[in-house]
Write an enzyme that holds these catalytic residues in place. Structure first.
Site, PDB file in Angstrom:
ATOM      1  CD  GLU A 142      12.015  12.992  10.007  1.00 13.92           C
ATOM      2  OE1 GLU A 142      10.934  12.574  10.461  1.00 13.92           O
ATOM      3  OE2 GLU A 142      12.650  12.402   9.126  1.00 13.92           O
TER       4      GLU A 142
ATOM      5  CB  ALA B 261       3.770   9.391  15.259  1.00 13.66           C
ATOM      6  CB  THR B 262       2.732   6.035  11.300  1.00 11.02           C
ATOM      7  OG1 THR B 262       2.265   7.362  11.116  1.00 11.02           O
ATOM      8  CG2 THR B 262       1.733   5.079  10.677  1.00 11.02           C
ATOM      9  N   GLY B 263       4.882   4.391  13.044  1.00  8.11           N
ATOM     10  CA  GLY B 263       5.603   3.143  13.298  1.00  8.11           C
ATOM     11  C   GLY B 263       5.204   2.530  14.637  1.00  8.11           C
TER      12      GLY B 263
ATOM     13  N   GLY C  37       8.002   4.958   7.248  1.00  8.66           N
ATOM     14  CA  GLY C  37       7.188   6.152   7.504  1.00  8.66           C
ATOM     15  C   GLY C  37       7.642   6.817   8.789  1.00  8.66           C
ATOM     16  CB  SER C  38       6.090   9.452  10.782  1.00 11.30           C
ATOM     17  OG  SER C  38       4.835   8.865  11.052  1.00 11.30           O
TER      18      SER C  38
ATOM     19  CD  GLU D 157      14.538   0.575   7.249  1.00  8.22           C
ATOM     20  OE1 GLU D 157      15.142   1.646   7.468  1.00  8.22           O
ATOM     21  OE2 GLU D 157      15.079  -0.539   7.309  1.00  8.22           O
TER      22      GLU D 157
ATOM     23  CB  CYS E  66      14.359   8.798   6.188  1.00  8.13           C
ATOM     24  SG  CYS E  66      15.250   7.704   5.086  1.00  8.13           S
TER      25      CYS E  66
ATOM     26  CE  LYS F 109      -1.438   2.607   3.375  1.00  8.59           C
ATOM     27  NZ  LYS F 109      -1.597   3.954   2.831  1.00  8.59           N
TER      28      LYS F 109
HETATM   29  P1  NAD Z   1       3.408   8.394   7.744  1.00  5.54           P
HETATM   30  O1  NAD Z   1       3.886   7.575   8.894  1.00  5.54           O
HETATM   31  O2  NAD Z   1       2.416   9.450   7.994  1.00  5.54           O
HETATM   32  O3  NAD Z   1       2.761   7.457   6.607  1.00  5.54           O
HETATM   33  C1  NAD Z   1       3.460   6.384   6.030  1.00  5.54           C
HETATM   34  C2  NAD Z   1       2.473   5.350   5.533  1.00  5.54           C
HETATM   35  O4  NAD Z   1       1.761   4.799   6.641  1.00  5.54           O
HETATM   36  C3  NAD Z   1       1.408   5.882   4.569  1.00  5.54           C
HETATM   37  O5  NAD Z   1       1.195   4.924   3.558  1.00  5.54           O
HETATM   38  C4  NAD Z   1       0.176   5.987   5.466  1.00  5.54           C
HETATM   39  O6  NAD Z   1      -1.058   5.899   4.762  1.00  5.54           O
HETATM   40  C5  NAD Z   1       0.370   4.795   6.365  1.00  5.54           C
HETATM   41  N1  NAD Z   1      -0.335   4.851   7.653  1.00  5.54           N
HETATM   42  C6  NAD Z   1      -0.762   5.944   8.325  1.00  5.54           C
HETATM   43  N2  NAD Z   1      -1.342   5.579   9.491  1.00  5.54           N
HETATM   44  C7  NAD Z   1      -1.260   4.231   9.562  1.00  5.54           C
HETATM   45  C8  NAD Z   1      -1.646   3.266  10.537  1.00  5.54           C
HETATM   46  N3  NAD Z   1      -2.242   3.620  11.679  1.00  5.54           N
HETATM   47  N4  NAD Z   1      -1.382   1.965  10.295  1.00  5.54           N
HETATM   48  C9  NAD Z   1      -0.743   1.593   9.170  1.00  5.54           C
HETATM   49  N5  NAD Z   1      -0.370   2.455   8.191  1.00  5.54           N
HETATM   50  C10 NAD Z   1      -0.616   3.763   8.401  1.00  5.54           C
HETATM   51  O7  NAD Z   1       4.746   8.957   7.086  1.00  5.54           O
HETATM   52  P2  NAD Z   1       4.872   9.994   5.878  1.00  5.54           P
HETATM   53  O8  NAD Z   1       4.515  11.338   6.401  1.00  5.54           O
HETATM   54  O9  NAD Z   1       4.167   9.426   4.698  1.00  5.54           O
HETATM   55  O10 NAD Z   1       6.448   9.914   5.571  1.00  5.54           O
HETATM   56  C11 NAD Z   1       7.400  10.730   6.168  1.00  5.54           C
HETATM   57  C12 NAD Z   1       8.174   9.970   7.248  1.00  5.54           C
HETATM   58  O11 NAD Z   1       8.760   8.786   6.698  1.00  5.54           O
HETATM   59  C13 NAD Z   1       9.338  10.774   7.779  1.00  5.54           C
HETATM   60  O12 NAD Z   1       9.377  10.656   9.189  1.00  5.54           O
HETATM   61  C14 NAD Z   1      10.558  10.097   7.172  1.00  5.54           C
HETATM   62  O13 NAD Z   1      11.746  10.271   7.899  1.00  5.54           O
HETATM   63  C15 NAD Z   1      10.113   8.679   7.131  1.00  5.54           C
HETATM   64  N6  NAD Z   1      10.890   7.898   6.163  1.00  5.54           N
HETATM   65  C16 NAD Z   1      11.767   6.958   6.646  1.00  5.54           C
HETATM   66  C17 NAD Z   1      12.574   6.233   5.765  1.00  5.54           C
HETATM   67  C18 NAD Z   1      13.552   5.197   6.258  1.00  5.54           C
HETATM   68  O14 NAD Z   1      14.005   4.394   5.462  1.00  5.54           O
HETATM   69  N7  NAD Z   1      13.902   5.174   7.536  1.00  5.54           N
HETATM   70  C19 NAD Z   1      12.474   6.478   4.390  1.00  5.54           C
HETATM   71  C20 NAD Z   1      11.578   7.448   3.943  1.00  5.54           C
HETATM   72  C21 NAD Z   1      10.789   8.148   4.848  1.00  5.54           C
END
Ligand code: NAD
Length: 496
Positions: free
Chosen positions: A387, A236-238, A233-234, A255, A289, A182
């Site tokens: 960040e 908080a979501t992780g 992703g972020s 990640e 990131c 997704k």
């Molecule tokens: P995000 O966490 O808001 O969203 C990421 C994904 O998670 C999206 O597809 C979103 O729809 C999904 N999502 C949201 N809530 C969810 C839930 N409760 N359960 C499951 N999935 C859910 O992040 P973002 O704003 O899209 O991306 C930016 C962040 O990603 C930054 O913090 C960046 O540092 C990080 N990032 C990390 C890496 C890495 O490899 N470490 C690489 C790229 C980006």
């Protein structure tokens, strides 16, 4: 679609025809949501919004497909991935145009993202996860085999959607798993296009790609038919992903975000390193990131380096990704744009802080923020401690290297970091003290497919890429054959 994504609408004058990939076929949904071009702030396409029932069917298809896929010889799985990569290569220009439109980055950078994803695919195919013989002696023989997990649920963000989708597909499939992927609702279209191409190259059900909002991600993390979540992703979501996955004891790779420090020592050649530092911070409008998000500079070169960075910022054209000569595009979405502006407003309220360039939104449609360099700022401010994920760089002064390392490490993040010096051994010795998953010497940025990538602390759990990355898409099975001592024959030795 739910929660934080763009609003659900039905307008017929926008680019349509994007479909999910479920069980090898293209499929729409009754509902759709708008995809916004961040350079204009205006929607340009409709994306189908997958339902729970569609997720259930995708997971069931993946479970069915997994049974035969994992039994294929590794060579055949690699051949299918290679053919998929070759097909993507023939459509690089088309994917890049769509990527610039949905993500905002300059067209040349969009092309580079797709090509880089293909380099990483090749690198993953060249990596081997061998069976390890851990015992072969008088006690017997024991080996560690790597068994696929089953169905991988992959969830990606909006900053580099193609670059992040490709390795998840490749690592899942090469290790014998099927995948349900997704993308972010802000940038779903290029990933749906990858799904369209994948239909031609994998048995039905091996690769399923569905677009949906944040709630759809939650359905995936709690789905009993998914064995592992590979999430980027972020932070908080992780944390939400991990909590939700606990109910079914899914494996997770997280990640997450970073607040990378680069530490510049007193002996550097400022002119030589300034462009490298600038692009490691402002590339992709700071939305990487592992971008430099805290620049620690020794007092001896502080003013000279600040001036060099400001001079570069003055030459860089910011604009829509299709315009000639543009090197920095918009921030990808309104939420992130407002967050970065809020951090800037907070920064301006800090006593003694100097904004050397930028500092504001650009007066034009879309989500543009001028590249911003902030001097005489330190820890304890939101811009340094959080960040930012936008085109804003705080430059922090230090006098003592050990103190700079301590301050760089005093963070809940631990993704990557770097140290810069004319004396490589000195830089390496300092880099080795950084509490991060990747520590660079006189360099910053980039993921290489043979090197495991991931974070310390709240920047993540597990690794992607390299043999370690493949291990996280597998379960270890010990196959052990003990040598059982022969029983003494009756009447020999032992007393009855
Ligand atoms: P995000 O966490 O808001 O969203 C990421 C994904 O998670 C999206 O597809 C979103 O729809 C999904 N999502 C949201 N809530 C969810 C839930 N409760 N359960 C499951 N999935 C859910 O992040 P973002 O704003 O899209 O991306 C930016 C962040 O990603 C930054 O913090 C960046 O540092 C990080 N990032 C990390 C890496 C890495 O490899 N470490 C690489 C790229 C980006």
């Amino acid at each position: 679609m739910s929660a934080a994504g763009p609003q659900r609408v039905r307008r017929l004058n926008m680019q349509q025809g994007f479909t999910h990939t479920i069980d090898g076929k293209g499929e729409g949904s009754a509902a759709s949501f708008e995809v916004i071009n961040p350079a204009t702030g205006v929607a340009f396409a409709l994306c189908p919004d997958a339902t729970h029932e569609q997720l259930d069917r995708a997971v069931a298809a993946a479970r069915r497909a997994f049974v035969a896929w994992r039994k294929l010889p590794l060579q055949q799985r690699c051949d299918a991935l290679r053919a998929f990569g070759a097909a993507v290569r023939t459509r690089v220009d088309e994917i890049a145009v769509l990527l610039t439109r949905e993500q905002g980055k300059p067209l040349q950078r969009a092309k580079e993202e797709v090509l880089r994803a293909l380099v990483n695919l090749d690198g993953i195919l060249a990596t081997r996860l061998e069976t390890e013989v851990v015992r072969d002696d008088a006690r017997g023989r024991a080996e560690l085999q790597h068994h696929p997990l089953g169905v991988i649920g992959a969830i990606t963000p909006w900053n580099v959607p193609v670059l992040l989708a490709m390795p998840k597909i490749a690592q899942a499939l090469v290790t014998g798993n099927a995948i349900v992927l997704k993308p972010s609702p802000y940038t779903p279209l290029t990933t749906l296009l990858l799904g369209e191409i994948a239909r031609e190259h994998f048995p039905p059900g091996v690769v399923n790609i569905l677009a949906g909002g944040n709630a759809f991600g939650g359905w995936m993390t709690e789905h009993p038919g998914i064995d592992k979540i590979s999430f980027t992703g972020s932070v908080a979501t992780g944390k939400r992903v991990m909590a939700s996955a606990a109910a079914t004891l899914k494996r997770v790779t997280l990640e997450l975000g970073g607040n990378d420090a680069a530490i510049v020592l007193d002996d550097v050649d400022v002119k030589a390193i300034a462009p490298k530092l600038f692009w490691a911070s402002f590339g992709n409008s700071g939305q990487i990131c592992q971008a430099i998000k805290r620049l620690y500079v020794h007092d001896a070169v502080y003013d000279e380096l600040c001036a060099a960075l400001v001079a570069i910022a003055g030459t860089v054209k910011v604009g829509e990704g299709f315009e000639d000569g543009v090197l920095i595009g918009p921030v990808q979405n309104r939420m992130q744009y407002e967050r970065v502006l809020e951090l800037l407003a907070d920064t301006k309220r800090q006593p003694g802080v100097r904004i050397l360039c930028g500092g504001d939104a650009l007066p034009r449609p879309g989500y543009f923020i001028a590249p911003t360099i902030v001097a005489d700022i330190a820890e304890g401010t939101r811009l340094v401690d959080e960040e930012p994920f936008g085109p804003v760089l705080p430059v922090i002064r230090f006098h003592d290297v050990d103190d700079a390392i301590r301050r760089a490490n005093d963070s809940r993040f631990g993704l990557a970091g770097s140290v810069w010096s004319a004396d490589e051994a000195r830089a390496k010795a300092a880099a080795e003290q950084l509490e991060v998953g990747t520590a660079w010497v006189n360099h910053h940025l980039g993921v290489e497919p043979d090197l495991p990538f991931g974070g310390f602390k709240e920047s993540g759990i597990g690794r992607e890429y390299g043999a370690d990355g493949l291990r996280h898409y597998s379960e270890i099975r010990v196959v052990s054959r003990p040598i059982i001592p022969a029983r003494p024959a009756v009447g020999q030795g032992a007393k009855a």
